[in-house]
Design a protein around this motif. Structure first.
Motif, PDB file in Angstrom:
ATOM      1  N   HIS A 197       0.861  -1.259   0.086  1.00 50.02           N
ATOM      2  CA  HIS A 197      -0.089   0.028   0.029  1.00 50.02           C
ATOM      3  C   HIS A 197       0.720   1.298  -0.044  1.00 50.02           C
ATOM      4  N   ILE A 198       1.187   1.889  -1.180  1.00 47.96           N
ATOM      5  CA  ILE A 198       1.694   3.002  -1.264  1.00 47.96           C
ATOM      6  C   ILE A 198       0.910   4.224  -1.807  1.00 47.96           C
ATOM      7  N   PRO A 199       0.634   5.216  -0.973  1.00 41.33           N
ATOM      8  CA  PRO A 199      -0.252   6.339  -1.537  1.00 41.33           C
ATOM      9  C   PRO A 199       0.274   6.836  -2.987  1.00 41.33           C
ATOM     10  N   HIS A 200      -0.597   7.013  -3.798  1.00 39.02           N
ATOM     11  CA  HIS A 200       0.005   7.477  -5.294  1.00 39.02           C
ATOM     12  C   HIS A 200      -1.104   7.810  -6.195  1.00 39.02           C
ATOM     13  N   SER A 201      -0.917   8.468  -7.209  1.00 37.42           N
ATOM     14  CA  SER A 201      -1.809   8.443  -8.404  1.00 37.42           C
ATOM     15  C   SER A 201      -1.054   8.176  -9.572  1.00 37.42           C
ATOM     16  N   ASN A 202      -1.620   8.154 -10.588  1.00 30.53           N
ATOM     17  CA  ASN A 202      -1.085   7.755 -12.023  1.00 30.53           C
ATOM     18  C   ASN A 202      -0.927   8.949 -12.746  1.00 30.53           C
ATOM     19  N   ARG A 203      -0.601  10.056 -12.173  1.00 24.86           N
ATOM     20  CA  ARG A 203      -0.340  11.432 -13.026  1.00 24.86           C
ATOM     21  C   ARG A 203       1.218  11.329 -13.560  1.00 24.86           C
ATOM     22  N   LYS A 204       2.169  10.624 -12.962  1.00 31.43           N
ATOM     23  CA  LYS A 204       3.418  10.566 -13.517  1.00 31.43           C
ATOM     24  C   LYS A 204       3.633   9.426 -14.633  1.00 31.43           C
ATOM     25  N   PHE A 205       2.756   8.574 -14.408  1.00 30.55           N
ATOM     26  CA  PHE A 205       3.010   7.228 -14.967  1.00 30.55           C
ATOM     27  C   PHE A 205       2.982   7.391 -16.690  1.00 30.55           C
ATOM     28  N   PRO A 206       3.693   6.732 -17.547  1.00 28.20           N
ATOM     29  CA  PRO A 206       3.827   6.613 -18.818  1.00 28.20           C
ATOM     30  C   PRO A 206       2.241   6.362 -19.338  1.00 28.20           C
ATOM     31  N   GLY A 207       1.797   7.282 -20.438  1.00 30.14           N
ATOM     32  CA  GLY A 207       0.619   7.088 -20.647  1.00 30.14           C
ATOM     33  C   GLY A 207      -0.658   8.107 -20.145  1.00 30.14           C
ATOM     34  N   TYR A 208      -0.329   8.644 -19.375  1.00 28.80           N
ATOM     35  CA  TYR A 208      -1.103   9.781 -18.694  1.00 28.80           C
ATOM     36  C   TYR A 208      -1.246  10.992 -19.471  1.00 28.80           C
ATOM     37  N   LYS A 209      -2.308  11.633 -19.701  1.00 33.06           N
ATOM     38  CA  LYS A 209      -2.529  12.672 -20.673  1.00 33.06           C
ATOM     39  C   LYS A 209      -3.256  13.555 -19.600  1.00 33.06           C
TER      40      LYS A 209
END
Length: 292
Positions: free
Chosen positions: A149-161
């Motif tokens: 369980h690591i608090p995060h979002s996908n805003r920095k992932f490849p494929g995010y627009k």
């Protein structure tokens, strides 16, 4: 820009509320060297950081990845490895099996209904710049898919627009992220180089060629490696060679494997002064002989 000292982010990560009675606050530490990826699970004490578990991308050779130990896919595999290893170490590997299908989709183990709370960590990236598509997000994604369980979002992932206009929803292309996780960018580079410069291809991807891995086998290689990591995440220490060393005169050292080298032994202050005195006396004696 705020003029925060380098210790300010660390202070926020290790600070613990007084009403939690010395409960450990774990961090997933991700670091990159010129050769490998290092992932550690640690907590802070007044004496310093205590590392609970560690995994490096150098261990991926055991799981069938002979080279490329510092790219995005290797970071993902190392994060997955440290997650499964620490959960098995605490006896939580069966309760939190992680993501079954590794397809790049968002996954949060805390959303699942379980009797026990999942193992929580905070991502520690050090002095690295948190840019979009950085390899550190591969390690984060691997640890999350592994069941942490690591608090995060996908805003920095490849494929995010991000949203182009106000009021619109951002887009996340999980398939684009999956391609990075399974080394498809390396596959494209291998195919391009094999067509344009075969000689450079043989030199650049020599370890892959030795292991009989070409561009078409890249995805299968990572798929099999991820499955092996889930099955056997335990660390296997390397066997010691048992080489002994014997010191001779003049700093000469002879090893049991037949190699010889010179290492000067450390001397005390009195021995150093005696050595200097002998040199001075020898120089004076030589000058006296020249005068005679």
């Amino acid at each position: 820009r705020e003029d925060n000292p380098p210790s300010s982010p660390r202070r926020k990560m290790v600070r613990q509320d007084k009403n939690k009675y010395n409960a450990k606050k774990y961090r997933l530490i991700v670091r990159f060297t010129n050769r490998k990826v290092i992932c550690q699970i640690a907590y802070a004490t007044i004496r310093g950081d205590m590392v609970v578990c560690q995994a490096t991308s150098s261990e991926l050779t055991k799981y069938g990845i002979p080279a490329g130990h510092k790219n995005y896919a290797a970071a993902y595999a190392t994060g997955l490895l440290v997650a499964r290893r620490v959960l098995k170490q605490f006896g939580l590997d069966e309760k939190f099996a992680g993501k079954e299908e590794l397809d790049g989709e968002d996954y949060h183990v805390e959303d699942e209904e379980t009797e026990q709370r999942p193992f929580k960590c905070i991502l520690d990236v050090g002095l690295q710049t948190t840019t979009v598509g950085h390899r550190m997000w591969g390690a984060l994604k691997g640890a999350v898919d592994g069941g942490l369980h690591i608090p995060h979002s996908n805003r920095k992932f490849p494929g995010y627009k991000p949203a182009e206009e106000k009021g619109q929803d951002p887009e996340y292309d999980a398939e684009a992220h999956k391609e990075k996780l399974f080394g498809m960018h390396v596959k494209e580079y291998m195919e391009t180089m094999a067509e344009e410069d075969p000689t450079k291809y043989e030199a650049h991807f020599s370890k892959y060629i030795e292991a009989d891995i070409d561009a078409d086998k890249m995805e299968d290689m990572y798929t099999e490696a991820f499955d092996k990591i889930k099955e056997e995440p335990e660390y296997e220490p390397t066997e010691k060679k048992g080489i002994t060393h014997t010191r001779g005169e003049g700093g000469q050292i002879t090893s049991s494997d037949g190699t010889e080298h010179v290492r000067n032994a450390k001397i005390t202050l009195e021995q150093r002064r005696e050595k200097v005195a002998r040199k001075i006396a020898a120089a004076q004696a030589k000058m006296m002989e020249d005068d005679e």
